[in-house]
Motif scaffolding. Structure first.
Motif, PDB file in Angstrom:
ATOM      1  N   LEU A 213       6.076  -7.701  25.327  1.00 58.34           N
ATOM      2  CA  LEU A 213       6.605  -6.696  24.412  1.00 58.34           C
ATOM      3  C   LEU A 213       5.454  -5.950  23.739  1.00 58.34           C
ATOM      4  O   LEU A 213       4.468  -6.565  23.313  1.00 58.34           O
ATOM      5  N   TYR A 214       5.604  -4.623  23.621  1.00 58.06           N
ATOM      6  CA  TYR A 214       4.558  -3.781  23.055  1.00 58.06           C
ATOM      7  C   TYR A 214       5.153  -2.914  21.949  1.00 58.06           C
ATOM      8  O   TYR A 214       6.172  -2.244  22.154  1.00 58.06           O
ATOM      9  N   GLY A 215       4.530  -2.954  20.756  1.00 58.01           N
ATOM     10  CA  GLY A 215       4.984  -2.137  19.630  1.00 58.01           C
ATOM     11  C   GLY A 215       3.949  -1.101  19.256  1.00 58.01           C
ATOM     12  O   GLY A 215       3.670  -0.187  20.048  1.00 58.01           O
ATOM     13  N   PRO A 216       3.342  -1.214  18.072  1.00 56.71           N
ATOM     14  CA  PRO A 216       2.287  -0.257  17.709  1.00 56.71           C
ATOM     15  C   PRO A 216       1.126  -0.319  18.707  1.00 56.71           C
ATOM     16  O   PRO A 216       0.924  -1.331  19.386  1.00 56.71           O
ATOM     17  N   ASP A 217       0.363   0.720  18.784  1.00 58.20           N
ATOM     18  CA  ASP A 217      -0.756   0.764  19.718  1.00 58.20           C
ATOM     19  C   ASP A 217      -1.884  -0.177  19.314  1.00 58.20           C
ATOM     20  O   ASP A 217      -2.790  -0.441  20.106  1.00 58.20           O
TER      21      ASP A 217
END
Length: 466
Positions: A213-217
């Motif tokens: 899972l990827y949120g903010p950079d």
């Protein structure tokens, strides 16, 4: 039922027992550890040893089959009877890693016998259970006066099972014509206990994955931005929590599609086993049992599909606090499958469920690591009944039924060859597969020999009747 004299079989086995055990000890001395690249030569030496011994036993064809990794052994002994069925025996000749410092009392590759137990890596898993077929077929011939088995007998003994059988599906697809048979006997399994001999009727399948899972950079300040942007670690936890409903059923839509439910008769047979839940919990190192509502513990681990969180992580893991919204998180999941389920369909259901469960601003990637199919043999199948009768003659008591909660390559044989898979094993839980001081109990090993001696005649007669 086969008319092979029980006394003649036992007399032959007794006369040849010591020579058989000496040969087995020679094989066990070969450290055929498939997981260790430095032992690749030993795995090949193990295959060559077995091929030569099968030739000495009487198999007219013995071949070493190359794979993309380590070699397998194929052997064949035609019956000569045009109406005879063809049976393929599966096992493996590679073993788990082992070293004295792991807790072994002596060198794991120097077999020793103590109080009727043979200790060595591979004694039970799986060299001992493969090798009992060599004495079994010779006892079958001696007791019946035949010069060839009552069935067309084939063996396929792979060399990478302990490394996940990475090349096995391709191997059996490549040689499907040579492996064609009416039934497969898997001798890489065990029994409930020495006092309760059992036959396994099925194994669960498996598919597992990682969800990234990827949120903010990048990691960002939880005071300045927290509560206003999606947090991938929170979403990983929400996914894990949403995996089951209040009844502990898997909540992924479509997960149960095709599941073959347990019959009332199978539930009755499971209930006949002398199951002690408190003892089982001690073995599991757990403080309570928990699972799908409406199912017993044995039903949950043998005959129900499952979803497990194998790992979850993300964000700061060091000492003290670090007030951030992390940029990434991970979730590792595994799914045990039962007969009727499709691994590909389950994988797609998990992909769809994950995508539908995540909020905007969370990107994700799912990586599946392959799949093992489930397999199941109906209780009334004539070949299964042959195994039960042969074991009953050897053990001289009622044979009961189990399933296996784990997974293995047996289902690949069932799927590619299109035939039933039967399980014939004599190992007991105390044999310590994969553990220090692995052993096989010699009286049970001889019962395996005796079962094999009776099985071929019974299968031949059953097929003619059917």
């Amino acid at each position: 039922m086969s008319t092979t004299p029980d006394s003649a079989v036992r007399t032959y086995i007794t006369r040849h027992r010591e020579a058989f055990l000496e040969d087995l000890a020679d094989w066990l001395r070969i450290p055929s550890v498939s997981a260790d690249p430095e032992r690749a030569g030993d795995v090949r030496r193990s295959a060559e040893w077995l091929a030569a011994k099968l030739s000495d036993t009487g198999f007219s064809t013995t071949e070493i089959w190359e794979t993309g990794g380590l070699p397998a052994v194929f052997a064949e002994w035609p019956s000569g009877d045009p109406s005879a069925p063809t049976v393929l025996v599966y096992g493996h000749h590679d073993v788990q890693p082992a070293a004295r410092e792991d807790g072994w009392h002596t060198d794991p590759f120097e077999p020793r016998t103590v109080d009727g137990k043979l200790y060595a890596r591979g004694a039970a898993d799986d060299k001992g259970q493969v090798f009992f077929h060599t004495l079994g077929v010779r006892a079958h011939l001696a007791a019946t006066g035949r010069t060839a088995p009552a069935v067309n007998l084939k063996l396929l003994i792979e060399g990478e099972e302990e490394s996940g059988s990475p090349n096995f599906p391709v191997l059996i697809e490549k040689h499907a014509d040579r492996l064609a048979c009416d039934a497969v006997i898997v001798s890489d399994t065990g029994m409930w206990s020495r006092d309760t001999p059992t036959v396994c009727t099925g194994m669960r399948g498996l598919t597992d994955c990682q969800v990234d899972l990827y949120g903010p950079d990048q990691d960002i300040h939880s005071g300045s931005f927290g509560g206003a942007v999606p947090n991938p670690a929170t979403e990983a936890a929400r996914l894990a929590a949403a995996l089951h409903d209040a009844d502990r059923r898997v909540a992924v839509p479509g997960f149960y599609d095709g599941v073959i439910e347990l019959s009332d008769r199978e539930r009755e047979l499971f209930a006949e086993l002398p199951f002690d839940e408190e003892e089982w919990l001690r073995t599991a190192h757990s403080h309570a049992s928990l699972g799908e509502a409406g199912s017993t513990t044995l039903e949950r681990i043998w005959a129900r599909p499952t979803a497990e969180v194998n790992g979850i992580g993300g964000g700061y893991q060091g000492p003290g606090g670090k007030t951030i919204v992390p940029s990434t998180a991970q979730l590792k999941l595994s799914f045990r499958l039962v007969a009727g389920q499709s691994a590909a369909a389950v994988q797609q259901s998990v992909r769809d469920w994950t995508a539908a469960s995540l909020p905007a601003g969370i990107r994700h990637q799912i990586t599946f690591w392959g799949a093992t199919r489930p397999c199941l043999t109906p209780l009334d199948h004539p070949a299964l009944q042959s195994v039960v009768r042969a074991m009953g003659r050897a053990f001289e008591q009622k044979i009961r039924f189990t399933r296996e909660g784990g997974s293995g390559p047996a289902a690949d044989l069932q799927d590619v060859l299109g035939v039933p898979v039967l399980f014939l094993g004599i190992s007991v839980p105390s044999d310590g597969w994969h553990a220090p001081n692995e052993k096989v109990e010699l009286d049970l090993l001889m019962k395996g020999v005796e079962t094999a001696a009776h099985l071929w005649g019974d299968l031949a007669e059953t097929w003619r009747t059917a």
